[in-house]
Design a protein around this motif. Structure first.
Motif, mmCIF file in Angstrom:
data_model
loop_
_atom_site.group_PDB
_atom_site.id
_atom_site.type_symbol
_atom_site.label_atom_id
_atom_site.label_comp_id
_atom_site.label_asym_id
_atom_site.label_seq_id
_atom_site.Cartn_x
_atom_site.Cartn_y
_atom_site.Cartn_z
ATOM 1 N N GLN A 143 33.435 -55.601 87.588
ATOM 2 C CA GLN A 143 33.412 -55.555 86.137
ATOM 3 C C GLN A 143 32.256 -54.641 85.730
ATOM 4 O OE1 GLN A 143 33.200 -58.954 87.663
ATOM 5 N NE2 GLN A 143 35.382 -58.591 87.966
ATOM 6 N N LEU A 144 32.589 -53.493 85.180
ATOM 7 C CA LEU A 144 31.611 -52.448 84.888
ATOM 8 C C LEU A 144 31.100 -52.630 83.463
ATOM 9 C CD1 LEU A 144 30.350 -49.917 86.209
ATOM 10 C CD2 LEU A 144 32.184 -48.585 85.157
ATOM 11 N N ILE A 145 29.805 -52.910 83.319
ATOM 12 C CA ILE A 145 29.210 -53.220 82.016
ATOM 13 C C ILE A 145 28.438 -52.013 81.502
ATOM 14 C CG2 ILE A 145 27.692 -54.775 80.745
ATOM 15 C CD1 ILE A 145 28.129 -56.824 83.032
ATOM 16 N N ILE A 146 28.748 -51.618 80.274
ATOM 17 C CA ILE A 146 28.041 -50.509 79.643
ATOM 18 C C ILE A 146 27.628 -50.917 78.236
ATOM 19 C CG2 ILE A 146 30.238 -49.478 78.882
ATOM 20 C CD1 ILE A 146 28.878 -46.733 79.077
ATOM 21 N N PHE A 147 26.452 -50.467 77.823
ATOM 22 C CA PHE A 147 25.986 -50.666 76.451
ATOM 23 C C PHE A 147 26.272 -49.363 75.700
ATOM 24 C CE2 PHE A 147 22.989 -53.490 78.880
ATOM 25 C CZ PHE A 147 23.570 -54.681 78.465
ATOM 26 N N PRO A 148 27.291 -49.352 74.834
ATOM 27 C CA PRO A 148 27.757 -48.082 74.252
ATOM 28 C C PRO A 148 26.720 -47.325 73.432
ATOM 29 C CG PRO A 148 29.362 -49.840 73.910
ATOM 30 C CD PRO A 148 28.124 -50.477 74.434
ATOM 31 N N GLU A 149 25.699 -48.027 72.932
ATOM 32 C CA GLU A 149 24.679 -47.344 72.144
ATOM 33 C C GLU A 149 23.540 -46.800 73.009
ATOM 34 O OE1 GLU A 149 24.401 -49.278 67.894
ATOM 35 O OE2 GLU A 149 24.730 -50.855 69.382
ATOM 36 N N GLY A 150 23.577 -47.120 74.286
ATOM 37 C CA GLY A 150 22.647 -46.515 75.229
ATOM 38 C C GLY A 150 21.301 -47.178 75.345
ATOM 39 N N THR A 151 20.882 -47.921 74.346
ATOM 40 C CA THR A 151 19.585 -48.576 74.374
ATOM 41 C C THR A 151 19.621 -49.770 73.425
ATOM 42 O OG1 THR A 151 17.193 -48.213 74.169
ATOM 43 C CG2 THR A 151 18.589 -47.220 72.475
ATOM 44 N N ARG A 152 18.616 -50.610 73.503
ATOM 45 C CA ARG A 152 18.566 -51.765 72.606
ATOM 46 C C ARG A 152 18.389 -51.311 71.158
ATOM 47 N NH1 ARG A 152 13.676 -54.855 75.173
ATOM 48 N NH2 ARG A 152 13.054 -52.670 75.348
ATOM 49 N N ARG A 153 19.132 -51.965 70.274
ATOM 50 C CA ARG A 153 19.041 -51.675 68.848
ATOM 51 C C ARG A 153 18.646 -52.955 68.124
ATOM 52 N NH1 ARG A 153 19.424 -46.667 66.818
ATOM 53 N NH2 ARG A 153 20.884 -47.239 65.186
ATOM 54 N N ALA A 154 17.810 -52.821 67.104
ATOM 55 C CA ALA A 154 17.376 -53.986 66.340
ATOM 56 C C ALA A 154 18.557 -54.619 65.620
ATOM 57 C CB ALA A 154 16.314 -53.572 65.327
ATOM 58 N N PRO A 155 18.550 -55.942 65.451
ATOM 59 C CA PRO A 155 19.631 -56.600 64.716
ATOM 60 C C PRO A 155 19.815 -55.982 63.329
ATOM 61 C CG PRO A 155 18.240 -58.236 65.764
ATOM 62 C CD PRO A 155 17.551 -56.914 65.944
ATOM 63 N N GLY A 156 21.038 -55.603 63.010
ATOM 64 C CA GLY A 156 21.318 -55.006 61.719
ATOM 65 C C GLY A 156 21.117 -53.504 61.651
ATOM 66 N N ALA A 157 20.667 -52.879 62.747
ATOM 67 C CA ALA A 157 20.457 -51.428 62.743
ATOM 68 C C ALA A 157 21.783 -50.703 62.583
ATOM 69 C CB ALA A 157 19.780 -50.988 64.038
ATOM 70 N N GLU A 158 21.720 -49.529 62.000
ATOM 71 C CA GLU A 158 22.908 -48.687 61.881
ATOM 72 C C GLU A 158 23.455 -48.406 63.280
ATOM 73 O OE1 GLU A 158 25.665 -46.606 59.511
ATOM 74 O OE2 GLU A 158 23.966 -47.866 58.894
ATOM 75 N N PRO A 159 24.756 -48.620 63.512
ATOM 76 C CA PRO A 159 25.303 -48.397 64.860
ATOM 77 C C PRO A 159 25.198 -46.938 65.285
ATOM 78 C CG PRO A 159 27.063 -48.825 63.277
ATOM 79 C CD PRO A 159 25.771 -49.125 62.576
ATOM 80 N N SER A 160 25.009 -46.734 66.575
ATOM 81 C CA SER A 160 24.875 -45.381 67.124
ATOM 82 C C SER A 160 25.593 -45.321 68.471
ATOM 83 C CB SER A 160 23.390 -45.025 67.288
ATOM 84 O OG SER A 160 23.230 -43.732 67.829
#
Length: 260
Positions: A143-160
Motif C-alpha cells: 500500500q503506497l502512501i503519498i501526501f499529495p501536498e508534499g509537506t505538512r500543512r497547517a489546519p485550514g491552510a489553502e490546499p496546495s
C-alpha cells in the motif's frame, strides 16, 4: 496542565523512539523485521499519546480500504498520521524525500524497509525513478502512501496539491484511497503542545483506476478537502468545549508552504 502533559509525552516519545531504534538494530537484517518494528513503534507512540497526552486516534471508514496493492493519498497536517497509518496497512510504503534517509539510525530503517525515496532536487528527472520504485512496491502487493501536498500543512491552510499523486494514479493503475483528517489540531506541526481529545483519520470511498489525470486529481482533492474541513470543524468544536481551543490559523502561517 496542558504544558505539563505535553512535556511528559514528548519526553516519553523521544525516549521510547531512541530505545526502540537502538534496540531494534538487529532487525536491519530483514525488511519484514524492520516493518514489524515500525508497527511496534507506531503502536507504542499511539499508546503513549493516549495514556500520557490524553489524545486518542479514531479511524473511520476502515471498511472502505480495498485489499491488495493500493495508492493512498492522505492529507498531511502532522507527524501523527505518518505514525498512525503504519498501524492500518499491513504492507505500507511511503513516498518520502530522500533527505530522510540521511537521518542517523532512522534513515537506516527507512532504507531497509523499502520506502520510495524521491530526490526533489532532480525535478522532473526524478519521476522515472519514482515510477520504477513505486511500480516495484505495488508489484509486491504494498500500500503506497503519498501526501499529495508534499509537506505538512497547517489546519485550514489553502490546499496546495502537487502532481505526484495524479502521476502515480495514471502510472500504477490501482485504486486510490483518499484520506481526510484533523490531526493537526492535536499534534500541531513545529509545536511543543499536544492537545487532549480525539483526532480523527477518515478513509473515504476509493477511486477506481481509469480516470483521466486531471479529472482524478480534481475529484481526489475535492473529496479530501471537503471531508477534512468537516473534521476540522467538529474537532475545533470539541476542543473549545474541553477548554483547549486550537487557534484558527496554526502558528499564524495557515498559508505557509515552507517544507517540513
Amino acid at each position: 496542565m496542558l504544558a505539563l502533559r505535553s512535556f511528559a509525552f514528548n519526553l516519553c516519545f523521544y525516549l521510547a523512539t531512541t530505545l526502540i531504534a537502538v534496540g531494534g538494530l538487529p532487525t536491519l537484517a530483514s525488511q519484514r523485521w524492520v516493518m514489524a518494528l515500525a508497527r511496534f513503534w507506531a503502536r507504542t507512540t499511539l499508546w503513549l499519546l493516549r495514556v500520557v497526552g490524553g489524545t486518542r486516534v479514531e479511524f473511520r471508514g476502515l471498511h472502505n480500504i480495498p485489499p491488495g496493492p493500493l495508492l493512498v493519498g492522505a492529507k498531511h497536517q502532522s507527524a501523527l498520521e505518518t505514525l498512525a497509518l503504519c498501524t492500518v496497512f499491513p504492507e505500507f510504503a511511503y513516498i518520502l524525500k530522500r533527505e530522510l534517509l540521511w537521518i542517523p539510525l532512522i534513515g537506516w530503517f527507512l532504507s531497509r524497509s523499502g520506502m520510495v525515496a524521491i530526490d526533489r532536487a532532480k525535478g522532473s528527472r526524478a519521476m522515472p525513478l519514482m515510477n520504477a520504485a513505486a511500480t516495484a512496491a505495488i508489484g509486491e502487493g504494498r500500500q503506497l502512501i503519498i501526501f499529495p501536498e508534499g509537506t505538512r500543512r497547517a489546519p485550514g491552510a489553502e490546499p496546495s496539491y502537487k502532481q505526484g499523486l495524479s502521476h502515480l494514479y495514471v502510472a500504477l493503475r490501482v485504486p486510490c484511497l483518499p484520506v481526510a483528517l484533523n490531526t493537526g489540531l492535536y499534534w500541531p506541526r513545529r509545536r511543543f503542545v499536544r492537545r487532549p481529545g480525539t483526532a480523527v483519520i477518515e478513509f473515504l470511498a476509493p477511486i477506481p483506476p481509469g480516470l483521466a489525470r486531471g479529472e482524478f486529481l480534481e475529484l481526489a482533492e475535492a473529496r479530501i478537502e471537503a471531508a477534512s474541513n468537516a473534521l476540522l470543524a467538529s474537532g475545533r468544536a470539541d476542543l473549545a468545549a474541553s477548554g483547549h481551543p486550537a487557534p484558527e490559523a496554526d502558528e499564524g502561517r495557515a498559508g505557509s508552504s515552507r517544507p517540513a
